[in-house]
Design a protein around this motif. Sequence first.
Motif, short mmCIF file in Angstrom:
data_model
loop_
_atom_site.label_atom_id
_atom_site.label_comp_id
_atom_site.label_asym_id
_atom_site.label_seq_id
_atom_site.Cartn_x
_atom_site.Cartn_y
_atom_site.Cartn_z
N ARG A 79 0.84 -1.21 0.00
CA ARG A 79 0.00 0.00 0.00
C ARG A 79 0.87 1.25 0.00
O ARG A 79 0.57 2.24 -0.68
CB ARG A 79 -0.92 0.02 1.23
N ALA A 80 1.95 1.22 0.78
CA ALA A 80 2.85 2.37 0.86
C ALA A 80 3.50 2.65 -0.49
O ALA A 80 3.66 3.81 -0.88
CB ALA A 80 3.91 2.13 1.93
N MET A 81 3.85 1.60 -1.21
CA MET A 81 4.43 1.78 -2.54
C MET A 81 3.43 2.50 -3.45
O MET A 81 3.80 3.42 -4.18
CB MET A 81 4.80 0.40 -3.12
N ASP A 82 2.17 2.09 -3.38
CA ASP A 82 1.14 2.77 -4.18
C ASP A 82 0.99 4.23 -3.74
O ASP A 82 0.80 5.11 -4.58
CB ASP A 82 -0.20 2.05 -4.05
N CYS A 83 1.08 4.48 -2.44
CA CYS A 83 0.98 5.85 -1.94
C CYS A 83 2.10 6.72 -2.48
O CYS A 83 1.87 7.87 -2.90
CB CYS A 83 1.02 5.86 -0.41
N ILE A 84 3.32 6.20 -2.48
CA ILE A 84 4.46 6.96 -2.98
C ILE A 84 4.25 7.28 -4.46
O ILE A 84 4.47 8.41 -4.90
CB ILE A 84 5.78 6.18 -2.75
N ARG A 85 3.82 6.29 -5.22
CA ARG A 85 3.59 6.51 -6.66
C ARG A 85 2.48 7.53 -6.92
O ARG A 85 2.56 8.31 -7.86
CB ARG A 85 3.20 5.19 -7.32
N ASP A 86 1.44 7.52 -6.06
CA ASP A 86 0.29 8.40 -6.27
C ASP A 86 0.40 9.72 -5.54
O ASP A 86 -0.50 10.56 -5.64
CB ASP A 86 -1.00 7.69 -5.82
N GLY A 87 1.46 9.92 -4.77
CA GLY A 87 1.64 11.16 -4.04
C GLY A 87 0.76 11.32 -2.82
O GLY A 87 0.47 12.43 -2.39
N VAL A 88 0.34 10.20 -2.23
CA VAL A 88 -0.50 10.21 -1.03
C VAL A 88 0.42 10.00 0.18
O VAL A 88 1.28 9.12 0.15
CB VAL A 88 -1.56 9.09 -1.09
N THR A 89 0.24 10.78 1.23
CA THR A 89 1.08 10.61 2.41
C THR A 89 0.66 9.37 3.18
O THR A 89 -0.50 8.92 3.10
CB THR A 89 0.98 11.83 3.36
N PHE A 90 1.59 8.82 3.92
CA PHE A 90 1.29 7.65 4.75
C PHE A 90 0.26 7.98 5.82
O PHE A 90 -0.55 7.14 6.18
CB PHE A 90 2.56 7.11 5.40
N GLU A 91 0.30 9.21 6.30
CA GLU A 91 -0.68 9.63 7.30
C GLU A 91 -2.08 9.60 6.73
O GLU A 91 -3.02 9.11 7.36
CB GLU A 91 -0.36 11.03 7.84
N ASP A 92 -2.23 10.15 5.51
CA ASP A 92 -3.55 10.17 4.86
C ASP A 92 -4.05 8.75 4.56
O ASP A 92 -5.25 8.50 4.57
CB ASP A 92 -3.52 10.99 3.57
N ALA A 93 -3.13 7.85 4.29
CA ALA A 93 -3.50 6.47 3.95
C ALA A 93 -3.75 5.63 5.22
O ALA A 93 -4.21 4.50 5.12
CB ALA A 93 -2.41 5.81 3.11
N GLY A 94 -3.45 6.19 6.38
CA GLY A 94 -3.66 5.45 7.64
C GLY A 94 -2.59 4.42 7.93
O GLY A 94 -2.81 3.50 8.72
N LEU A 95 -1.44 4.57 7.30
CA LEU A 95 -0.35 3.60 7.51
C LEU A 95 0.46 3.90 8.78
O LEU A 95 1.09 2.99 9.31
CB LEU A 95 0.57 3.57 6.29
N LEU A 96 0.49 5.14 9.20
CA LEU A 96 1.21 5.50 10.41
C LEU A 96 0.25 5.47 11.59
O LEU A 96 -0.78 6.13 11.59
CB LEU A 96 1.85 6.88 10.28
N ARG A 97 0.60 4.65 12.56
CA ARG A 97 -0.27 4.49 13.73
C ARG A 97 0.40 5.10 14.96
O ARG A 97 1.62 4.96 15.14
CB ARG A 97 -0.55 3.01 13.97
N PRO A 98 -0.38 5.74 15.80
CA PRO A 98 0.23 6.28 17.02
C PRO A 98 0.65 5.16 17.97
O PRO A 98 -0.08 4.18 18.13
CB PRO A 98 -0.90 7.12 17.63
N ARG A 99 1.82 5.28 18.54
CA ARG A 99 2.33 4.26 19.47
C ARG A 99 2.02 4.60 20.92
O ARG A 99 1.88 3.74 21.74
CB ARG A 99 3.85 4.11 19.32
N TYR A 100 1.96 5.86 21.20
CA TYR A 100 1.81 6.30 22.59
C TYR A 100 0.53 7.11 22.72
O TYR A 100 0.36 8.09 22.03
CB TYR A 100 3.00 7.13 23.04
N GLY A 101 -0.33 6.68 23.61
CA GLY A 101 -1.49 7.50 23.87
C GLY A 101 -2.74 7.04 23.29
O GLY A 101 -3.31 6.34 22.78
#
Length: 101
Positions: A79-101
């Motif tokens: 999914r991240a590879m597709d995001c990079i190709r399409d110019g979508v941030t990982f945050e917008d794609a929900g790939l980055l998850r909060p670890r604390y809190g």
Amino acid sequence: MDKGDGIRATRPHLKVVPLTAARGMDGITRDSHYRMIRHFRRRWGTEMQLLIDQACFGLSGIEDLSDDKLIELHRDLERAMDCIRDGVTFEDAGLLRPRYG
């Protein structure tokens, strides 16, 4: 064998369980996931490393991931590879998850 009183002990009923059934994913499949994950890292650089580090938080590396987590990481990297190709941030794609809190 007898129990000391001349009576033969009954034979235990044993069943052979294949190693792959007890462990889940076989070694060849796990190695294939490792190779693909490393390929994503080499090809796409540090952006992918962030997702790998996120998945391996608290572990020594991808080899310590459970079968389900290893597959999840592989899917996230695709999914991240597709995001990079399409110019979508990982945050917008929900790939980055909060670890604390």
